[in-house]
Design a protein around this motif. Sequence first.
Motif, PDB file in Angstrom:
ATOM      1  N   SER A  27      53.929  17.688  22.255  1.00 49.02           N
ATOM      2  CA  SER A  27      54.021  17.257  20.857  1.00 49.02           C
ATOM      3  C   SER A  27      53.062  16.100  20.642  1.00 49.02           C
ATOM      4  O   SER A  27      52.886  15.239  21.501  1.00 49.02           O
ATOM      5  CB  SER A  27      55.457  16.814  20.532  1.00 49.02           C
ATOM      6  N   ALA A  28      52.424  16.096  19.494  1.00 48.39           N
ATOM      7  CA  ALA A  28      51.436  15.071  19.186  1.00 48.39           C
ATOM      8  C   ALA A  28      52.111  13.717  19.000  1.00 48.39           C
ATOM      9  O   ALA A  28      53.232  13.631  18.494  1.00 48.39           O
ATOM     10  CB  ALA A  28      50.665  15.455  17.925  1.00 48.39           C
ATOM     11  N   SER A  29      51.426  12.677  19.404  1.00 47.13           N
ATOM     12  CA  SER A  29      51.949  11.327  19.241  1.00 47.13           C
ATOM     13  C   SER A  29      51.931  10.931  17.763  1.00 47.13           C
ATOM     14  O   SER A  29      51.245  11.542  16.938  1.00 47.13           O
ATOM     15  CB  SER A  29      51.121  10.331  20.053  1.00 47.13           C
ATOM     16  N   LEU A  30      52.696   9.892  17.449  1.00 46.24           N
ATOM     17  CA  LEU A  30      52.750   9.421  16.067  1.00 46.24           C
ATOM     18  C   LEU A  30      51.384   8.957  15.589  1.00 46.24           C
ATOM     19  O   LEU A  30      50.994   9.224  14.441  1.00 46.24           O
ATOM     20  CB  LEU A  30      53.767   8.282  15.950  1.00 46.24           C
ATOM     21  N   LEU A  31      50.629   8.292  16.472  1.00 46.17           N
ATOM     22  CA  LEU A  31      49.299   7.817  16.087  1.00 46.17           C
ATOM     23  C   LEU A  31      48.361   8.978  15.789  1.00 46.17           C
ATOM     24  O   LEU A  31      47.606   8.941  14.802  1.00 46.17           O
ATOM     25  CB  LEU A  31      48.722   6.948  17.203  1.00 46.17           C
ATOM     26  N   LEU A  32      48.422  10.023  16.609  1.00 39.73           N
ATOM     27  CA  LEU A  32      47.584  11.202  16.361  1.00 39.73           C
ATOM     28  C   LEU A  32      47.971  11.881  15.059  1.00 39.73           C
ATOM     29  O   LEU A  32      47.098  12.351  14.307  1.00 39.73           O
ATOM     30  CB  LEU A  32      47.694  12.177  17.533  1.00 39.73           C
ATOM     31  N   THR A  36      45.521  12.239  11.919  1.00 39.01           N
ATOM     32  CA  THR A  36      45.248  13.581  11.394  1.00 39.01           C
ATOM     33  C   THR A  36      45.492  13.639   9.898  1.00 39.01           C
ATOM     34  O   THR A  36      44.702  14.233   9.150  1.00 39.01           O
ATOM     35  CB  THR A  36      46.120  14.619  12.111  1.00 39.01           C
ATOM     36  N   TYR A  37      46.611  13.039   9.438  1.00 39.54           N
ATOM     37  CA  TYR A  37      46.879  12.985   7.998  1.00 39.54           C
ATOM     38  C   TYR A  37      45.710  12.354   7.254  1.00 39.54           C
ATOM     39  O   TYR A  37      45.205  12.893   6.253  1.00 39.54           O
ATOM     40  CB  TYR A  37      48.140  12.153   7.721  1.00 39.54           C
ATOM     41  N   LEU A  38      45.262  11.193   7.741  1.00 38.57           N
ATOM     42  CA  LEU A  38      44.181  10.476   7.064  1.00 38.57           C
ATOM     43  C   LEU A  38      42.876  11.263   7.112  1.00 38.57           C
ATOM     44  O   LEU A  38      42.152  11.352   6.120  1.00 38.57           O
ATOM     45  CB  LEU A  38      43.992   9.101   7.710  1.00 38.57           C
ATOM     46  N   LEU A 137      39.912   8.792  16.677  1.00 37.47           N
ATOM     47  CA  LEU A 137      40.409  10.159  16.558  1.00 37.47           C
ATOM     48  C   LEU A 137      39.852  11.037  17.668  1.00 37.47           C
ATOM     49  O   LEU A 137      40.573  11.874  18.228  1.00 37.47           O
ATOM     50  CB  LEU A 137      40.042  10.733  15.190  1.00 37.47           C
ATOM     51  N   ALA A 138      38.577  10.862  18.014  1.00 41.89           N
ATOM     52  CA  ALA A 138      37.976  11.652  19.091  1.00 41.89           C
ATOM     53  C   ALA A 138      38.673  11.373  20.424  1.00 41.89           C
ATOM     54  O   ALA A 138      38.926  12.296  21.206  1.00 41.89           O
ATOM     55  CB  ALA A 138      36.484  11.348  19.184  1.00 41.89           C
TER      56      ALA A 138
END
Length: 207
Positions: A27-32, A36-38, A137-138
């Motif tokens: 599962s993706a982390s909260l930061l990721l 991603t939203y932004l 992000l990268a």
Amino acid sequence: MDFFDASTLSPEEREWVRPEKPVTVPSASLLLMVMTYLSVSVCLGLVGIHTLEISYLPALDEIVIRGLLLSWFAVMALLQYLAVFQRSQIATLLLLLQMIPVVIVETLVGLLNMLRFETHVWMAVASFSVLLPSIGLAMLLYDWLHRLRYYYKNHKERRPMFQFSLQHVFLFMVACGVMMFVVQAYHHLHQTGQITGSPLVYFYHFP
């Protein structure tokens, strides 16, 4: 002193095997998720801006350039959805490859602005600050790709199914709302003559 007598155990107890630990899908982390939203919102906003630019400048060369940029950011938004929400290795890898030229372009823009606005340090700082979210992000996607590869390599028979939830609908609605706000603001600036040409004029402009 009491001793353990295995002969009193039943056959089922003697052949007991430690159960395997439950395997959880990465599962993706909260930061990721936040990044991603932004990023999806920014990509869709740029899609809307380039769509407006095509209507403002209907020349063939402008249509080709804006169309390529529009497609680039639309594909980037789609890949982010597939990579993070659908846990696709291929989408994550393609997105990382797509991020490389983005980081290179942002670096060049920052360097050119630093040379152009050498008396205005804030302009160079603003240009390079755009580079930080892309690099962040990268790095998050690189770590995410390693986690997905480890999971799919060791649990090939437990591939997650394609899922579409209310969270995805909410993300799409929020991203579309941000896109409409950005397009409306850009249209207002264009109509009042405060901006002409590419939206990159905010970050790089030579007289």
